[in-house]
Design a protein around this motif. Structure first.
Motif, PDB file in Angstrom:
ATOM      1  N   HIS A   9       0.869  -1.181   0.000  1.00 11.30           N
ATOM      2  CA  HIS A   9       0.000   0.000   0.000  1.00 11.30           C
ATOM      3  C   HIS A   9       0.905   1.229   0.000  1.00 11.30           C
ATOM      4  N   TYR A  10       0.841   2.018  -1.073  1.00  9.59           N
ATOM      5  CA  TYR A  10       1.689   3.192  -1.191  1.00  9.59           C
ATOM      6  C   TYR A  10       1.064   4.382  -0.472  1.00  9.59           C
ATOM      7  N   GLY A  11       1.889   5.106   0.283  1.00 12.11           N
ATOM      8  CA  GLY A  11       1.493   6.386   0.849  1.00 12.11           C
ATOM      9  C   GLY A  11       1.810   7.467  -0.169  1.00 12.11           C
ATOM     10  N   ALA A  12       1.546   8.713   0.187  1.00 12.18           N
ATOM     11  CA  ALA A  12       1.771   9.829  -0.742  1.00 12.18           C
ATOM     12  C   ALA A  12       3.228   9.886  -1.205  1.00 12.18           C
ATOM     13  N   ALA A  67      12.258  -9.473   8.004  1.00  7.13           N
ATOM     14  CA  ALA A  67      13.224  -8.401   7.778  1.00  7.13           C
ATOM     15  C   ALA A  67      12.789  -7.518   6.607  1.00  7.13           C
ATOM     16  N   ILE A  68      12.262  -8.146   5.555  1.00 12.89           N
ATOM     17  CA  ILE A  68      11.760  -7.372   4.410  1.00 12.89           C
ATOM     18  C   ILE A  68      10.617  -6.472   4.845  1.00 12.89           C
ATOM     19  N   ALA A  69       9.650  -7.043   5.542  1.00 10.66           N
ATOM     20  CA  ALA A  69       8.485  -6.260   5.990  1.00 10.66           C
ATOM     21  C   ALA A  69       8.913  -5.102   6.887  1.00 10.66           C
ATOM     22  N   LEU A  70       9.832  -5.364   7.801  1.00 10.58           N
ATOM     23  CA  LEU A  70      10.317  -4.292   8.689  1.00 10.58           C
ATOM     24  C   LEU A  70      10.994  -3.186   7.894  1.00 10.58           C
ATOM     25  N   ALA A  71      11.850  -3.573   6.948  1.00 13.04           N
ATOM     26  CA  ALA A  71      12.570  -2.580   6.145  1.00 13.04           C
ATOM     27  C   ALA A  71      11.610  -1.718   5.332  1.00 13.04           C
ATOM     28  N   VAL A  72      10.623  -2.355   4.716  1.00 14.32           N
ATOM     29  CA  VAL A  72       9.664  -1.615   3.887  1.00 14.32           C
ATOM     30  C   VAL A  72       8.787  -0.720   4.746  1.00 14.32           C
ATOM     31  N   ASN A  73       8.213  -1.278   5.800  1.00 19.78           N
ATOM     32  CA  ASN A  73       7.263  -0.522   6.615  1.00 19.78           C
ATOM     33  C   ASN A  73       7.903   0.660   7.339  1.00 19.78           C
ATOM     34  N   THR A  75       9.993   2.712   6.265  1.00 21.44           N
ATOM     35  CA  THR A  75      10.221   3.871   5.402  1.00 21.44           C
ATOM     36  C   THR A  75       9.062   4.860   5.485  1.00 21.44           C
ATOM     37  N   GLY A  76       7.866   4.358   5.763  1.00 20.31           N
ATOM     38  CA  GLY A  76       6.697   5.214   5.792  1.00 20.31           C
ATOM     39  C   GLY A  76       6.130   5.496   4.407  1.00 20.31           C
ATOM     40  N   ALA A  77       6.877   5.191   3.347  1.00 19.71           N
ATOM     41  CA  ALA A  77       6.411   5.434   1.981  1.00 19.71           C
ATOM     42  C   ALA A  77       5.480   4.327   1.504  1.00 19.71           C
ATOM     43  N   VAL A  78       5.706   3.135   2.021  1.00 20.28           N
ATOM     44  CA  VAL A  78       4.928   1.960   1.638  1.00 20.28           C
ATOM     45  C   VAL A  78       4.694   1.137   2.892  1.00 20.28           C
ATOM     46  N   THR A  79       3.513   0.531   2.999  1.00 22.33           N
ATOM     47  CA  THR A  79       3.291  -0.446   4.055  1.00 22.33           C
ATOM     48  C   THR A  79       2.916  -1.755   3.381  1.00 22.33           C
ATOM     49  N   VAL A  80       3.340  -2.851   4.000  1.00 26.51           N
ATOM     50  CA  VAL A  80       3.023  -4.151   3.433  1.00 26.51           C
ATOM     51  C   VAL A  80       2.326  -5.030   4.454  1.00 26.51           C
ATOM     52  N   LYS A  81       1.465  -5.864   3.938  1.00 22.54           N
ATOM     53  CA  LYS A  81       0.861  -6.951   4.694  1.00 22.54           C
ATOM     54  C   LYS A  81       1.516  -8.217   4.159  1.00 22.54           C
ATOM     55  N   THR A  82       1.977  -9.070   5.039  1.00 22.24           N
ATOM     56  CA  THR A  82       2.686 -10.281   4.641  1.00 22.24           C
ATOM     57  C   THR A  82       1.783 -11.497   4.786  1.00 22.24           C
ATOM     58  N   VAL A  83       1.722 -12.306   3.739  1.00 25.76           N
ATOM     59  CA  VAL A  83       0.921 -13.523   3.738  1.00 25.76           C
ATOM     60  C   VAL A  83       1.851 -14.694   3.433  1.00 25.76           C
ATOM     61  N   VAL A  84       1.858 -15.698   4.302  1.00 28.25           N
ATOM     62  CA  VAL A  84       2.636 -16.914   4.060  1.00 28.25           C
ATOM     63  C   VAL A  84       1.872 -17.756   3.047  1.00 28.25           C
ATOM     64  N   LEU A  85       2.541 -18.162   1.990  1.00 32.50           N
ATOM     65  CA  LEU A  85       1.907 -18.994   0.967  1.00 32.50           C
ATOM     66  C   LEU A  85       2.252 -20.455   1.226  1.00 32.50           C
TER      67      LEU A  85
END
Length: 106
Positions: A9-12, A67-73, A75-85
């Motif tokens: 989900h991209y922020g402004a 670690a990926i989710a933490l790094a992305v989230n 930043t504040g520019a993008v937030t991610v929801k992680t789903v285990v497949l």
């Protein structure tokens, strides 16, 4: 290796960066990040609706995915929801495991 779906989900600020860098630039950045972490990018799609992008990566373990989710989230520019497949074969294995479970009240 395990597969994880990230719903982005991209922020402004993220949208501004995306407009500047382009969609293929973001895909290349995610592919490089995945490879450095010992994995690979399996798919990357942008979408209409509540989720701006769907990304599937194959990475060594849940610690790497976290670690990926933490790094992305952070930043504040993008937030991610992680789903285990889960593969169909893993569902088959899970269905054969004996689980001693009692439902509440029984």
């Amino acid at each position: 290796m395990a597969k994880y779906l990230f719903e982005a989900h991209y922020g402004a600020e993220g949208v501004k960066g995306l407009a500047k860098e382009g969609g293929s630039g973001r895909r290349a950045a995610i592919a490089k990040m995945s490879e450095v972490l010992g994995g690979r990018l399996e798919m990357f799609y942008y979408a209409f609706g509540d989720v701006d992008a769907y990304v599937v990566v194959d990475v060594p373990d849940s610690v790497t995915a976290t670690a990926i989710a933490l790094a992305v989230n952070q930043t504040g520019a993008v937030t991610v929801k992680t789903v285990v497949l889960i593969t169909p074969e893993d569902i088959d294995k899970a269905g054969k495991k004996v689980v001693d479970y009692r439902a509440p009240g029984r």
